[in-house]
Design a protein around this motif. Structure first.
Motif, PDB file in Angstrom:
ATOM      1  N   ALA A 186       0.823  -1.213   0.000  1.00 35.33           N
ATOM      2  CA  ALA A 186       0.000   0.000   0.000  1.00 35.33           C
ATOM      3  C   ALA A 186       0.852   1.255   0.000  1.00 35.33           C
ATOM      4  N   GLY A 187       2.039   1.175  -0.622  1.00 36.40           N
ATOM      5  CA  GLY A 187       2.928   2.333  -0.687  1.00 36.40           C
ATOM      6  C   GLY A 187       4.155   2.146   0.178  1.00 36.40           C
ATOM      7  N   ALA A 188       5.174   2.953  -0.085  1.00 37.34           N
ATOM      8  CA  ALA A 188       6.427   2.849   0.654  1.00 37.34           C
ATOM      9  C   ALA A 188       7.093   4.207   0.745  1.00 37.34           C
ATOM     10  N   HIS A 189       7.877   4.395   1.780  1.00 36.72           N
ATOM     11  CA  HIS A 189       8.744   5.575   1.848  1.00 36.72           C
ATOM     12  C   HIS A 189      10.149   5.114   2.172  1.00 36.72           C
ATOM     13  N   ARG A 190      11.119   5.856   1.651  1.00 29.22           N
ATOM     14  CA  ARG A 190      12.522   5.464   1.758  1.00 29.22           C
ATOM     15  C   ARG A 190      13.342   6.552   2.408  1.00 29.22           C
ATOM     16  N   PHE A 191      14.372   6.127   3.108  1.00 23.41           N
ATOM     17  CA  PHE A 191      15.330   7.064   3.660  1.00 23.41           C
ATOM     18  C   PHE A 191      16.665   6.354   3.800  1.00 23.41           C
ATOM     19  N   LEU A 299       9.676 -10.887  11.947  1.00 30.70           N
ATOM     20  CA  LEU A 299      10.370 -11.982  11.272  1.00 30.70           C
ATOM     21  C   LEU A 299      11.511 -11.408  10.449  1.00 30.70           C
ATOM     22  N   ASN A 300      12.719 -11.864  10.695  1.00 30.86           N
ATOM     23  CA  ASN A 300      13.892 -11.406   9.961  1.00 30.86           C
ATOM     24  C   ASN A 300      14.273 -12.455   8.928  1.00 30.86           C
ATOM     25  N   LEU A 301      14.301 -12.087   7.653  1.00 29.22           N
ATOM     26  CA  LEU A 301      14.699 -12.992   6.584  1.00 29.22           C
ATOM     27  C   LEU A 301      16.032 -12.515   6.012  1.00 29.22           C
ATOM     28  N   PHE A 302      17.067 -13.254   6.293  1.00 29.14           N
ATOM     29  CA  PHE A 302      18.432 -12.905   5.878  1.00 29.14           C
ATOM     30  C   PHE A 302      18.527 -12.934   4.352  1.00 29.14           C
ATOM     31  N   PRO A 303      19.135 -11.912   3.696  1.00 30.58           N
ATOM     32  CA  PRO A 303      19.856 -10.811   4.330  1.00 30.58           C
ATOM     33  C   PRO A 303      19.140  -9.462   4.336  1.00 30.58           C
ATOM     34  N   ASN A 304      17.936  -9.325   3.699  1.00 30.64           N
ATOM     35  CA  ASN A 304      17.486  -7.947   3.478  1.00 30.64           C
ATOM     36  C   ASN A 304      16.028  -7.645   3.778  1.00 30.64           C
ATOM     37  N   LEU A 305      15.243  -8.594   4.300  1.00 30.16           N
ATOM     38  CA  LEU A 305      13.824  -8.320   4.512  1.00 30.16           C
ATOM     39  C   LEU A 305      13.405  -8.599   5.937  1.00 30.16           C
ATOM     40  N   ALA A 306      12.626  -7.670   6.495  1.00 31.24           N
ATOM     41  CA  ALA A 306      11.960  -7.892   7.775  1.00 31.24           C
ATOM     42  C   ALA A 306      10.462  -7.793   7.560  1.00 31.24           C
ATOM     43  N   SER A 308       7.833  -6.994   9.713  1.00 28.56           N
ATOM     44  CA  SER A 308       7.900  -6.367  11.033  1.00 28.56           C
ATOM     45  C   SER A 308       6.513  -5.953  11.514  1.00 28.56           C
ATOM     46  N   MET A 309       5.892  -6.790  12.297  1.00 24.66           N
ATOM     47  CA  MET A 309       4.574  -6.566  12.887  1.00 24.66           C
ATOM     48  C   MET A 309       3.500  -6.249  11.846  1.00 24.66           C
ATOM     49  N   ALA A 310       3.563  -5.069  11.217  1.00 27.63           N
ATOM     50  CA  ALA A 310       2.492  -4.683  10.308  1.00 27.63           C
ATOM     51  C   ALA A 310       2.992  -4.090   8.994  1.00 27.63           C
ATOM     52  N   PHE A 311       4.285  -4.271   8.673  1.00 24.76           N
ATOM     53  CA  PHE A 311       4.833  -3.696   7.451  1.00 24.76           C
ATOM     54  C   PHE A 311       6.073  -4.485   7.041  1.00 24.76           C
ATOM     55  N   PHE A 312       6.555  -4.243   5.826  1.00 27.84           N
ATOM     56  CA  PHE A 312       7.824  -4.793   5.370  1.00 27.84           C
ATOM     57  C   PHE A 312       8.900  -3.729   5.531  1.00 27.84           C
ATOM     58  N   ARG A 313      10.017  -4.139   6.091  1.00 23.81           N
ATOM     59  CA  ARG A 313      11.185  -3.241   6.130  1.00 23.81           C
ATOM     60  C   ARG A 313      12.269  -3.884   5.269  1.00 23.81           C
ATOM     61  N   VAL A 314      12.714  -3.152   4.263  1.00 27.51           N
ATOM     62  CA  VAL A 314      13.681  -3.662   3.301  1.00 27.51           C
ATOM     63  C   VAL A 314      14.953  -2.834   3.398  1.00 27.51           C
ATOM     64  N   LEU A 315      16.089  -3.496   3.517  1.00 22.53           N
ATOM     65  CA  LEU A 315      17.356  -2.772   3.553  1.00 22.53           C
ATOM     66  C   LEU A 315      18.086  -2.944   2.234  1.00 22.53           C
ATOM     67  N   ARG A 316      18.799  -1.886   1.828  1.00 27.04           N
ATOM     68  CA  ARG A 316      19.633  -1.937   0.629  1.00 27.04           C
ATOM     69  C   ARG A 316      21.002  -1.358   0.950  1.00 27.04           C
ATOM     70  N   VAL A 328       7.591  -0.387   3.886  1.00 28.07           N
ATOM     71  CA  VAL A 328       6.529  -0.696   2.931  1.00 28.07           C
ATOM     72  C   VAL A 328       5.234  -0.972   3.689  1.00 28.07           C
ATOM     73  N   ALA A 329       4.273  -0.085   3.532  1.00 28.95           N
ATOM     74  CA  ALA A 329       2.970  -0.285   4.162  1.00 28.95           C
ATOM     75  C   ALA A 329       2.225  -1.396   3.434  1.00 28.95           C
ATOM     76  N   ILE A 330       1.440  -2.168   4.182  1.00 31.81           N
ATOM     77  CA  ILE A 330       0.657  -3.230   3.560  1.00 31.81           C
ATOM     78  C   ILE A 330      -0.808  -3.080   3.954  1.00 31.81           C
ATOM     79  N   GLY A 331      -1.660  -3.572   3.065  1.00 30.88           N
ATOM     80  CA  GLY A 331      -3.090  -3.465   3.304  1.00 30.88           C
ATOM     81  C   GLY A 331      -3.807  -4.736   2.895  1.00 30.88           C
ATOM     82  N   MET A 332      -5.125  -4.658   2.891  1.00 29.66           N
ATOM     83  CA  MET A 332      -5.984  -5.791   2.565  1.00 29.66           C
ATOM     84  C   MET A 332      -6.509  -5.609   1.146  1.00 29.66           C
ATOM     85  N   ASP A 333      -6.086  -6.462   0.241  1.00 28.54           N
ATOM     86  CA  ASP A 333      -6.479  -6.351  -1.155  1.00 28.54           C
ATOM     87  C   ASP A 333      -7.943  -6.750  -1.302  1.00 28.54           C
ATOM     88  N   GLY A 334      -8.779  -5.773  -1.633  1.00 27.08           N
ATOM     89  CA  GLY A 334     -10.214  -6.028  -1.711  1.00 27.08           C
ATOM     90  C   GLY A 334     -10.912  -5.893  -0.378  1.00 27.08           C
TER      91      GLY A 334
END
Length: 420
Positions: A186-191, A299-306, A308-316, A328-334
């Motif tokens: 449902a969208g993402a913001h980066r920093f 949930l930590n998935l090596f090496p770059n994805l979490a 995390s409770m209610a969203f995806f956190r991606v490291l680069r 990365v915000a997530i929502g309910m499709d439909g």
């Protein structure tokens, strides 16, 4: 001479209860990580909702390599290196959308959604032996599980399901926060923060910092929610899931969001429930309300994805001392508009650019990198939750919620891959 070059053996930089500070700041180690880890394992690149339809694409990265995630006209997924086979220019600069082909802006070579070279202008300039079939976009191995799309530069890598192993159970549980509907991005913001990528990797399963770093967030909550997020006193745990993956359960009552649907609706969600009841049956209302706040674990998935409770956190990883983060915000499709709106407001409260959580985390990560410049012979300690016998305090690979079990798991995978 760098600490990495001076070390007689990379394996010595990772001990059972500590890692050497060189892992945060040595450029030679960082360069080796790009080859031995990010180019040699499964790396998360997209969620299936981002490339749901034929012709859709998303640009992403595998380590520092730019890639395009596509779904071709037959519905097959591809992950293509974003580099023209002629003179190396990127062929796609958009973040995502729909396309019928990709064209290099430099000399006009054009590629299909599957990466095949469709045409090169003025073909008479090439020898008769020039074969377009030899010059398609380089393609990576791609597989998905639970809506998560992974790519690998290693053609003979083990199947994704084997790499994920016991983490698959937790992915399945995480996706239940769709409240009976599929999960969608449902969208993402980066920093970016001025620090090594592994500093953020450690954070996902670090409950020890939560009541300290996030005091301002906790003070912004109602009493019921603040008590729920008293994560050090809920009986949670951290578990090593193998291959560098780990899970940190902070709120055990929210692990399975399809359980306990008959429980009283929390006061903070009563207004949402009433709005949902205008157009949805009680069963849907309770599933959505139960799921809208997210799961009780990271949930930590090596090496770059979490997850995390209610969203995806991606490291680069950008450089040895710079990392990009995508929340990365997530929502309910439909799902109900009211439920998705509530999810976004909760996401903004903690993870948004003006939220209570992200700025505090980023400041802590930056301070770790600055502090790492002091005392090149000092170590980063990962001994919380270890007994005098060197074992985790709740059993093999299992520690209490504040234990550094997940970090030790990630660094053991780092050691395994870097020393292979």
């Amino acid at each position: 001479m760098s600490d990495f070059q001076a070390a007689p053996d990379l394996a010595e930089l990772v001990q059972p209860d500590r890692v050497h500070t060189a892992l945060y700041k040595d450029p030679a180690i960082f360069e080796a990580e790009m080859d031995r880890i990010f180019a040699a394992t499964w790396v998360w690149v997209a969620h299936e909702s981002e490339v749901r339809e034929p012709g859709s694409f998303k640009t992403s990265y595998v380590g520092r390599q730019p890639v395009i995630v596509t779904r071709d006209r037959e519905g097959a997924l591809h992950v293509l290196l974003n580099r023209c086979r002629h003179r190396a220019a990127t062929v796609c600069e958009g973040s995502g959308g729909k396309a019928t082909s990709f064209a290099c802006p430099y000399h006009g070579w054009t590629y299909g959604l599957d990466g095949a070279l469709r045409g090169a202008p003025y073909p008479e300039g090439y020898a008769a032996s020039f074969d377009k079939a030899d010059y398609g976009l380089a393609s990576l191995r791609v597989e998905s599980y639970g809506g998560l799309i992974f790519a690998s530069c290693k053609p003979d890598i083990e199947p994704l399901v084997d790499f994920l192993g016991p983490a698959r159970k937790w992915i399945d549980l995480f996706m239940k926060q769709g409240g009976g509907f599929p999960v969608k991005v449902a969208g993402a913001h980066r920093f970016r923060f001025p620090g090594n990528w592994k500093i953020q990797l450690e954070n996902t399963t670090d409950a020890y910092h939560f009541p300290l770093v996030h005091r301002s967030f906790l003070s912004s909550l109602d009493e019921e929610t603040e008590e729920l997020l008293d994560v050090l006193n809920q009986g949670g745990f951290v578990e090593d899931l193998g291959n560098g993956h780990s899970v940190m359960v902070m709120v055990p009552d929210l692990v399975d969001l399809e359980e306990n649907l008959e429980a009283p609706i929390p006061e903070r969600f009563e207004a949402l429930a009433e709005e949902l009841r205008r157009s949805h049956p009680e069963e849907v209302v309770r599933r959505v309300v139960r799921a809208v706040g997210g799961t009780g674990f990271n949930l930590n998935l090596f090496p770059n994805l979490a997850c995390s409770m209610a969203f995806f956190r991606v490291l680069r990883p950008i450089s040895v001392d710079e990392t990009e983060i995508a929340h990365v915000a997530i929502g309910m499709d439909g799902g109900p508009e009211a439920g998705n709106r509530a999810r976004l407001r909760l996401h903004e409260h903690f993870q948004g650019p003006m939220g209570f959580g992200s700025p505090d985390d980023a400041e802590a990560w930056a301070r770790v990198q600055r502090g790492a410049e002091a005392g090149s012979d000092l170590w980063v300690m990962l001994n919380r939750g270890l007994g005098d016998d060197g074992c985790d305090n709740q059993g093999p690979g299992l520690g209490d919620v504040s234990a550094e079990t997940g970090m030790r798991a990630a660094y053991q995978m780092w050691k395994r891959m870097m020393c292979a």
